[in-house]
Design an enzyme around this catalytic site. Structure first.
Site, PDB file in Angstrom:
ATOM      1  N   ASN A  17       0.800  -1.233   0.000  1.00 56.89           N
ATOM      2  CA  ASN A  17       0.000   0.000   0.000  1.00 56.89           C
ATOM      3  C   ASN A  17       0.834   1.287   0.000  1.00 56.89           C
ATOM      4  O   ASN A  17       0.427   2.283  -0.576  1.00 56.89           O
ATOM      5  CB  ASN A  17      -1.011  -0.010   1.151  1.00 56.89           C
ATOM      6  CG  ASN A  17      -0.367  -0.120   2.506  1.00 56.89           C
ATOM      7  OD1 ASN A  17       0.774  -0.576   2.623  1.00 56.89           O
ATOM      8  ND2 ASN A  17      -1.077   0.299   3.528  1.00 56.89           N
ATOM      9  N   GLU A  41       4.536  -4.962  11.859  1.00 54.50           N
ATOM     10  CA  GLU A  41       3.557  -3.890  11.621  1.00 54.50           C
ATOM     11  C   GLU A  41       2.402  -4.522  10.858  1.00 54.50           C
ATOM     12  O   GLU A  41       2.495  -4.756   9.654  1.00 54.50           O
ATOM     13  CB  GLU A  41       4.192  -2.764  10.795  1.00 54.50           C
ATOM     14  CG  GLU A  41       5.329  -2.047  11.512  1.00 54.50           C
ATOM     15  CD  GLU A  41       4.852  -1.128  12.619  1.00 54.50           C
ATOM     16  OE1 GLU A  41       3.676  -0.721  12.610  1.00 54.50           O
ATOM     17  OE2 GLU A  41       5.660  -0.815  13.512  1.00 54.50           O
ATOM     18  N   CYS A  73      -3.442   0.800   6.814  1.00 53.80           N
ATOM     19  CA  CYS A  73      -3.517  -0.117   7.957  1.00 53.80           C
ATOM     20  C   CYS A  73      -4.220   0.500   9.152  1.00 53.80           C
ATOM     21  O   CYS A  73      -4.894  -0.191   9.903  1.00 53.80           O
ATOM     22  CB  CYS A  73      -2.123  -0.575   8.345  1.00 53.80           C
ATOM     23  SG  CYS A  73      -1.005   0.802   8.638  1.00 53.80           S
ATOM     24  N   GLU A  81       7.770   1.646  14.549  1.00 51.57           N
ATOM     25  CA  GLU A  81       8.563   2.310  13.509  1.00 51.57           C
ATOM     26  C   GLU A  81       8.519   3.805  13.799  1.00 51.57           C
ATOM     27  O   GLU A  81       7.587   4.301  14.436  1.00 51.57           O
ATOM     28  CB  GLU A  81       7.992   2.003  12.116  1.00 51.57           C
ATOM     29  CG  GLU A  81       8.262   0.558  11.750  1.00 51.57           C
ATOM     30  CD  GLU A  81       7.994   0.189  10.304  1.00 51.57           C
ATOM     31  OE1 GLU A  81       7.029   0.695   9.717  1.00 51.57           O
ATOM     32  OE2 GLU A  81       8.768  -0.621   9.769  1.00 51.57           O
TER      33      GLU A  81
HETATM   34  P1  NAP Z   1       0.780  -9.750   3.164  1.00 54.30           P
HETATM   35  O1  NAP Z   1       0.003 -10.548   2.204  1.00 54.30           O
HETATM   36  O2  NAP Z   1       0.871 -10.230   4.562  1.00 54.30           O
HETATM   37  O3  NAP Z   1       2.226  -9.574   2.527  1.00 54.30           O
HETATM   38  C1  NAP Z   1       3.219  -8.745   3.102  1.00 54.30           C
HETATM   39  C2  NAP Z   1       4.574  -9.136   2.585  1.00 54.30           C
HETATM   40  O4  NAP Z   1       4.924 -10.437   3.087  1.00 54.30           O
HETATM   41  C3  NAP Z   1       4.657  -9.256   1.067  1.00 54.30           C
HETATM   42  O5  NAP Z   1       5.901  -8.794   0.639  1.00 54.30           O
HETATM   43  C4  NAP Z   1       4.508 -10.752   0.866  1.00 54.30           C
HETATM   44  O6  NAP Z   1       5.009 -11.186  -0.370  1.00 54.30           O
HETATM   45  C5  NAP Z   1       5.320 -11.279   2.016  1.00 54.30           C
HETATM   46  N1  NAP Z   1       5.047 -12.658   2.414  1.00 54.30           N
HETATM   47  C6  NAP Z   1       3.991 -13.440   2.128  1.00 54.30           C
HETATM   48  N2  NAP Z   1       4.116 -14.645   2.727  1.00 54.30           N
HETATM   49  C7  NAP Z   1       5.274 -14.621   3.424  1.00 54.30           C
HETATM   50  C8  NAP Z   1       5.962 -15.555   4.258  1.00 54.30           C
HETATM   51  N3  NAP Z   1       5.469 -16.760   4.518  1.00 54.30           N
HETATM   52  N4  NAP Z   1       7.145 -15.190   4.806  1.00 54.30           N
HETATM   53  C9  NAP Z   1       7.658 -13.969   4.600  1.00 54.30           C
HETATM   54  N5  NAP Z   1       7.064 -13.045   3.808  1.00 54.30           N
HETATM   55  C10 NAP Z   1       5.875 -13.363   3.230  1.00 54.30           C
HETATM   56  O7  NAP Z   1       0.204  -8.258   3.274  1.00 54.30           O
HETATM   57  P2  NAP Z   1      -0.220  -7.311   2.055  1.00 54.30           P
HETATM   58  O8  NAP Z   1      -1.480  -7.840   1.474  1.00 54.30           O
HETATM   59  O9  NAP Z   1       0.936  -7.061   1.189  1.00 54.30           O
HETATM   60  O10 NAP Z   1      -0.507  -5.929   2.809  1.00 54.30           O
HETATM   61  C11 NAP Z   1      -1.722  -5.615   3.402  1.00 54.30           C
HETATM   62  C12 NAP Z   1      -1.647  -5.802   4.914  1.00 54.30           C
HETATM   63  O11 NAP Z   1      -0.570  -5.032   5.437  1.00 54.30           O
HETATM   64  C13 NAP Z   1      -2.882  -5.314   5.654  1.00 54.30           C
HETATM   65  O12 NAP Z   1      -3.248  -6.256   6.627  1.00 54.30           O
HETATM   66  C14 NAP Z   1      -2.414  -4.025   6.307  1.00 54.30           C
HETATM   67  O13 NAP Z   1      -3.125  -3.677   7.463  1.00 54.30           O
HETATM   68  C15 NAP Z   1      -0.993  -4.344   6.601  1.00 54.30           C
HETATM   69  N6  NAP Z   1      -0.199  -3.112   6.765  1.00 54.30           N
HETATM   70  C16 NAP Z   1       0.221  -2.758   8.021  1.00 54.30           C
HETATM   71  C17 NAP Z   1       0.939  -1.579   8.215  1.00 54.30           C
HETATM   72  C18 NAP Z   1       1.402  -1.161   9.592  1.00 54.30           C
HETATM   73  O14 NAP Z   1       2.261  -0.278   9.680  1.00 54.30           O
HETATM   74  N7  NAP Z   1       0.891  -1.732  10.664  1.00 54.30           N
HETATM   75  C19 NAP Z   1       1.255  -0.774   7.121  1.00 54.30           C
HETATM   76  C20 NAP Z   1       0.827  -1.167   5.857  1.00 54.30           C
HETATM   77  C21 NAP Z   1       0.095  -2.339   5.688  1.00 54.30           C
HETATM   78  P3  NAP Z   1       4.071 -11.181  -1.699  1.00 54.30           P
HETATM   79  O15 NAP Z   1       2.912 -10.302  -1.428  1.00 54.30           O
HETATM   80  O16 NAP Z   1       4.972 -10.676  -2.743  1.00 54.30           O
HETATM   81  O17 NAP Z   1       3.651 -12.585  -1.878  1.00 54.30           O
END
Ligand code: NAP
Length: 488
Positions: free
Chosen positions: A152, A249, A283, A462
């Site tokens: 995002n 995060e 998020c 962070e």
């Molecule tokens: P995600 O599906 O959990 O993926 C996050 C990252 O982890 C991606 O680079 C993904 O790779 C990688 N990944 C997937 N499986 C993994 C594994 N088993 N081991 C290590 N890495 C792995 O999240 P997203 O859909 O990208 O992002 C949306 C989420 O992020 C929402 O829940 C949002 O709330 C959260 N978020 C939190 C914050 C905060 O600061 N708290 C900020 C922004 C977003 P690929 O996607 O390339 O497969």
């Protein structure tokens, strides 16, 4: 039609071939077409990234903090100089409006690096006498840190992770989301241009499997992860096998509480910002909007009116657009499914609820800004993170009731309170189980302010001073000043 550009992995100050030619496609969410290709990190690339990071660490960790600070500040200047080009890249990858990316994404990323570059020379140990002897402490870097990012805020997330890590003398191997791999690559180029030594910031590309490799690699000391709760728990479990430090995060289902005495227009602005900014893919979004009973009719009337009249959905690069496309077709479908569940479970659709096909971007993955009323706490839309433009509005009678309902979730990322009553504002915020809180504001996150989640929304922080400690480890050194007493 011109051939698509293929990007490679960025290791040791340059792009390197993966040897196999295996690539993945990156889709522009606003058009649905392929923007470019990226080579997947093969075993050879991963090993090169580790070897390079070790070499980078040997150089970077030996520099004085002031030297590191100067170099990082050059990167900050370059980020700002290239703001528009970098922001355009983020718009093409994420589908978010140019209106936002051009003033937020790069700016807040650069701010974080500037903040930590400034702090780097202030990292101190201490000294304590123990009789004639004494001990002292050194704050030393951890070594190779892994950064794993969500889609995002791709460049901003890379900056927020690299900033404290590099300032403290660590090096980082970063894996962006495969949906948005560009921002981290551009950051790596800028670091090199600024004079950051080779190997200090490497970028490996691929899906979750490349991320999973980072979480188990013996040479990596820490994982800083941004993503979903479900992935975060897997990452933490994997990291535990080699006792890596972690920063998590994760997602949220944050409450925004509006009391009767709040300024109604401000409160409506907050609810819209907290649900429709970056088309709902933030998020910290305040997706559970609790409105006190007397305020409810006027709040709902203005909310509906402003949502239906002031949101301009369309080509994200158009200067007028303030509401962009969701990241992918599958995410669009997921959000629409949540909307269908909301209707099935009895919530009233006040506005939105459908996919959109704006004239200037008919093939993009858009979902209309959607508001549900008559929501109850047990509905699926009230409990699960949707990560799209879907607001659920609830009513409440009194303070204790709303605090209890707001906290009734396993998540605890953010919370907001709107009221003119200063003592109530603080009293309520102090009882909310959330790491990032706002009073009469929503969403602002300056580099000085630590951010992170309570409960299942995360571990560690962070930004802010707090974060420095998480990228250093203490070495305690005892110094004997007299002959040793020994029974042997
Ligand atoms: P995600 O599906 O959990 O993926 C996050 C990252 O982890 C991606 O680079 C993904 O790779 C990688 N990944 C997937 N499986 C993994 C594994 N088993 N081991 C290590 N890495 C792995 O999240 P997203 O859909 O990208 O992002 C949306 C989420 O992020 C929402 O829940 C949002 O709330 C959260 N978020 C939190 C914050 C905060 O600061 N708290 C900020 C922004 C977003 P690929 O996607 O390339 O497969």
């Amino acid at each position: 039609m011109s051939a698509l550009v293929t990007y490679q992995n960025y290791v040791h100050g340059q792009y390197i071939s993966n040897g196999s030619g295996e690539t993945f496609e990156v889709i522009n969410p606003a058009t649905g077409s392929v923007s470019y290709l990226v080579e997947v990190a093969t075993d050879a690339v991963k090993q090169a990234a580790i070897d390079s990071a070790k070499a980078g660490f040997a150089v970077w960790s030996k520099m004085t903090p002031m030297e590191r600070s100067r170099i990082l500040l050059k990167a900050v200047a370059l980020l700002r100089e290239h703001n528009d080009e970098l922001a355009a890249g983020e718009v093409l990858d994420t589908g978010k409006p140019w209106q936002e990316a051009s003033v937020v994404d790069i700016v807040t990323g650069a701010d974080s690096i500037e903040f930590f570059a400034g702090l780097a020379p202030s990292i101190e140990g201490n000294q304590q006498p123990v009789g004639e002897d004494f001990y002292y402490t050194r704050r030393e870097p951890l070594g190779i840190c892994a950064g794993i990012g969500a889609w995002n805020y791709p460049l901003q997330i890379a900056c927020w992770k690299a900033a404290p890590a590099l300032a403290c003398g660590n090096v980082m191997i970063f894996k962006p989301s495969e949906e948005t791999p560009r921002g981290a690559m551009r950051l790596a180029e800028i670091f090199t241009q600024a004079g950051v030594p080779d190997g200090v910031f490497n970028v490996v590309q691929g899906d979750g499997r490349v991320g999973a490799w980072l979480t188990t690699n013996d040479d990596i000391a820490k994982v800083s992860f941004t993503g979903e709760v479900g992935t975060g728990t897997k990452v933490m479990a994997a990291a535990s096998s080699t006792l890596k430090e972690v920063t998590m995060e994760l997602g949220g289902k944050s409450p925004l509480i509006i009391f009767n005495d709040a300024d109604v227009d401000n409160a409506v602005s907050a609810a819209m910002l907290a649900n429709f900014y970056t088309q709902g893919e933030v998020c910290t979004n305040g997706t559970r909007v609790f409105v006190q009973k007397d305020m409810y009719p006027q709040f709902i009337e203005r909310l509906k009116q402003r949502t239906e009249n002031n949101i301009v959905c369309g080509d994200p690069m158009d200067a007028e657009t303030n509401f962009g496309a969701l990241i992918s077709r599958s995410h669009q479908q997921k959000v629409l499914e949540y909307i269908a569940i909301g209707q099935k479970e009895g919530a009233t659709l006040l506005t939105g609820g459908t996919a959109l096909q704006p004239e200037n971007a008919p093939h993009g993955f858009f979902v209309a800004p959607t508001i549900f009323t008559d929501c109850t706490d047990d509905m699926t839309i009230a409990k699960e993170e949707i990560f799209g433009p879907v607001m659920s509005v609830f009513t409440f009678e009194d303070e204790q009731e709303v605090i209890q309902r707001a906290n009734n979730t396993h998540l605890g990322l953010a919370a907001g309170v709107f009221t003119q009553d200063i003592t109530r504002a603080h009293r309520v915020i102090h009882q909310l189980e959330a790491g990032i809180c706002w009073i009469n504001a929503y969403g602002a996150s300056p580099a000085e302010m630590p951010v992170g989640g309570y409960k299942m929304s995360g571990i560690g922080r962070e930004n802010g001073n707090e974060t420095l400690k998480a990228y250093t480890q203490i070495k305690a050194v005892y110094v004997g000043m007299q002959p040793l007493e020994s029974p042997f």
